[in-house]
Design a protein around this motif. Structure first.
Motif, short mmCIF file in Angstrom:
data_model
loop_
_atom_site.label_atom_id
_atom_site.label_comp_id
_atom_site.label_asym_id
_atom_site.label_seq_id
_atom_site.Cartn_x
_atom_site.Cartn_y
_atom_site.Cartn_z
N ASP A 6 0.86 -1.17 0.00
CA ASP A 6 0.00 0.00 0.00
C ASP A 6 0.90 1.23 0.00
N GLN A 7 1.25 1.71 -1.20
CA GLN A 7 2.16 2.84 -1.30
C GLN A 7 2.11 3.42 -2.71
N GLU A 8 2.73 4.56 -2.89
CA GLU A 8 2.89 5.12 -4.21
C GLU A 8 4.11 4.49 -4.88
N VAL A 9 3.95 4.10 -6.14
CA VAL A 9 5.05 3.52 -6.91
C VAL A 9 5.26 4.37 -8.15
N ARG A 10 6.48 4.44 -8.61
CA ARG A 10 6.80 5.27 -9.76
C ARG A 10 6.62 4.48 -11.05
N VAL A 11 5.79 5.00 -11.94
CA VAL A 11 5.58 4.37 -13.24
C VAL A 11 6.30 5.17 -14.32
N ASP A 12 6.71 4.46 -15.35
CA ASP A 12 7.35 5.07 -16.51
C ASP A 12 6.81 4.34 -17.73
N HIS A 13 6.12 5.05 -18.63
CA HIS A 13 5.45 4.43 -19.77
C HIS A 13 4.31 3.53 -19.35
N LEU A 56 3.95 9.00 -16.47
CA LEU A 56 5.20 9.11 -15.72
C LEU A 56 4.92 9.78 -14.38
N GLY A 57 5.38 9.12 -13.30
CA GLY A 57 5.23 9.71 -11.98
C GLY A 57 4.76 8.70 -10.96
N GLU A 58 4.34 9.20 -9.80
CA GLU A 58 3.95 8.36 -8.68
C GLU A 58 2.45 8.04 -8.74
N VAL A 59 2.14 6.74 -8.57
CA VAL A 59 0.75 6.27 -8.59
C VAL A 59 0.49 5.45 -7.33
N PRO A 60 -0.59 5.72 -6.59
CA PRO A 60 -0.92 4.88 -5.44
C PRO A 60 -1.40 3.50 -5.89
N VAL A 61 -0.78 2.45 -5.33
CA VAL A 61 -1.16 1.07 -5.63
C VAL A 61 -1.31 0.31 -4.31
N ARG A 62 -2.40 -0.39 -4.17
CA ARG A 62 -2.65 -1.22 -2.98
C ARG A 62 -2.93 -2.64 -3.47
N ILE A 63 -2.35 -3.63 -2.80
CA ILE A 63 -2.58 -5.04 -3.13
C ILE A 63 -3.07 -5.75 -1.88
N GLU A 64 -4.21 -6.44 -2.00
CA GLU A 64 -4.81 -7.16 -0.88
C GLU A 64 -4.97 -8.64 -1.22
N LEU A 65 -4.75 -9.50 -0.25
CA LEU A 65 -4.99 -10.93 -0.39
C LEU A 65 -6.17 -11.32 0.50
N HIS A 66 -7.21 -11.88 -0.12
CA HIS A 66 -8.44 -12.24 0.60
C HIS A 66 -8.63 -13.75 0.60
N ASP A 67 -9.46 -14.23 1.52
CA ASP A 67 -9.82 -15.65 1.53
C ASP A 67 -10.88 -15.95 0.47
N ARG A 85 -2.18 -18.11 -12.33
CA ARG A 85 -1.60 -19.07 -11.39
C ARG A 85 -0.19 -18.63 -11.06
N THR A 86 0.08 -18.53 -9.77
CA THR A 86 1.43 -18.15 -9.35
C THR A 86 2.39 -19.31 -9.57
N GLU A 87 3.65 -18.95 -9.77
CA GLU A 87 4.71 -19.96 -9.83
C GLU A 87 5.20 -20.30 -8.42
N ASP A 88 6.00 -21.32 -8.32
CA ASP A 88 6.60 -21.69 -7.03
C ASP A 88 7.82 -20.80 -6.82
N ALA A 89 7.56 -19.52 -6.53
CA ALA A 89 8.63 -18.53 -6.44
C ALA A 89 8.16 -17.37 -5.58
N ALA A 90 9.12 -16.63 -5.05
CA ALA A 90 8.82 -15.38 -4.37
C ALA A 90 8.45 -14.33 -5.42
N TYR A 91 7.49 -13.47 -5.09
CA TYR A 91 6.98 -12.48 -6.03
C TYR A 91 7.35 -11.06 -5.62
N ALA A 92 7.30 -10.17 -6.63
CA ALA A 92 7.59 -8.76 -6.39
C ALA A 92 6.74 -7.91 -7.32
N LEU A 93 6.46 -6.69 -6.87
CA LEU A 93 5.90 -5.69 -7.76
C LEU A 93 7.08 -4.99 -8.42
N ALA A 94 7.09 -5.00 -9.75
CA ALA A 94 8.23 -4.47 -10.50
C ALA A 94 7.80 -3.24 -11.30
#
Length: 212
Positions: A6-13, A56-67, A85-94
């Motif tokens: 839950d934060q602002e992230v910088r987008v480009d294109h 270009l700039g900062e955008v608020p993004v929130r990610i929630e996991l629900h049951d 479907r997620t892979e068997d791996a750690a994930y990141a917002l890129a």
């Protein structure tokens, strides 16, 4: 419900990805393949792409996991859903500048809802430090079997255009000629169609997909 980010992230294109942490192949065109909605792409297995209206700039993004599937709040102007479907791996917002770890469950089918506001106001815009917020995004995820893409709410012209373009591209994807049935051929044709609808970019600006 758990809040994963839950934060602002910088987008480009105009792009943000949710991918395995070590995935360096952020292919926006592949993420559009076969999608019947705009804003959210899941055509590339194991990855999600969120296309923002802000260029270009900062955008608020929130990610929630629900049951289970949450209710859709009336504040959101644009709402779509897809599955991945997620892979068997750690994930990141890129983003273009950063990777932020997010604690997604591994190797599981998830339903993903993207909610957005301010898409028309932010389209192709730039937001500098101290400027007011233009667009905002919420990703809600919960365990669920794969299901078709869904439009839950459409109010703005830019989002409407993105959905219509996605449906046209999906129809062309479904009409792949006989003999071009391998996964590699289908993916190559989908990418070629995506490339054909990219908007021109201004002189001096790096070429990049224009999702809305």
């Amino acid at each position: 419900m758990r809040v994963l980010l839950d934060q602002e992230v910088r987008v480009d294109h105009c792009w943000v990805f949710v991918v395995p942490e070590d995935d360096e192949d952020l292919d926006l065109r592949a993420s559009w393949a076969g999608m019947r909605i705009g804003l959210l792409g899941a055509g590339d297995p194991g990855a999600l792409s969120l296309t923002t209206a802000l260029h270009l700039g900062e955008v608020p993004v929130r990610i929630e996991l629900h049951d289970t599937a949450p209710d859709v709040a009336p504040v959101w102007e644009e709402v779509v859903e897809t599955s991945f479907r997620t892979e068997d791996a750690a994930y990141a917002l890129a983003t273009a500048d950063d990777r932020i770890g997010i604690d997604l469950p591994r190797d599981v089918d998830l339903r993903v809802r993207c909610c957005a506001t301010g898409v028309d106001a932010a389209y192709d815009g730039t937001r500098g430090p101290g400027d007011p917020e233009l667009d905002r995004y919420l990703l809600q995820l919960w365990p669920a079997p794969p299901a078709p893409d869904a439009l839950l709410r459409v109010t703005g012209e830019r989002a409407r255009y993105a959905h219509e373009r996605a449906r046209r591209d999906a129809a062309a994807h479904d009409a792949t000629p006989p003999g071009a049935t391998s996964e590699q051929q289908i993916r190559a044709e989908a990418r070629a169609r995506a490339q054909a609808v990219l908007d021109p970019v201004a002189p001096g600006r790096p070429a990049a997909p224009r999702p809305l």
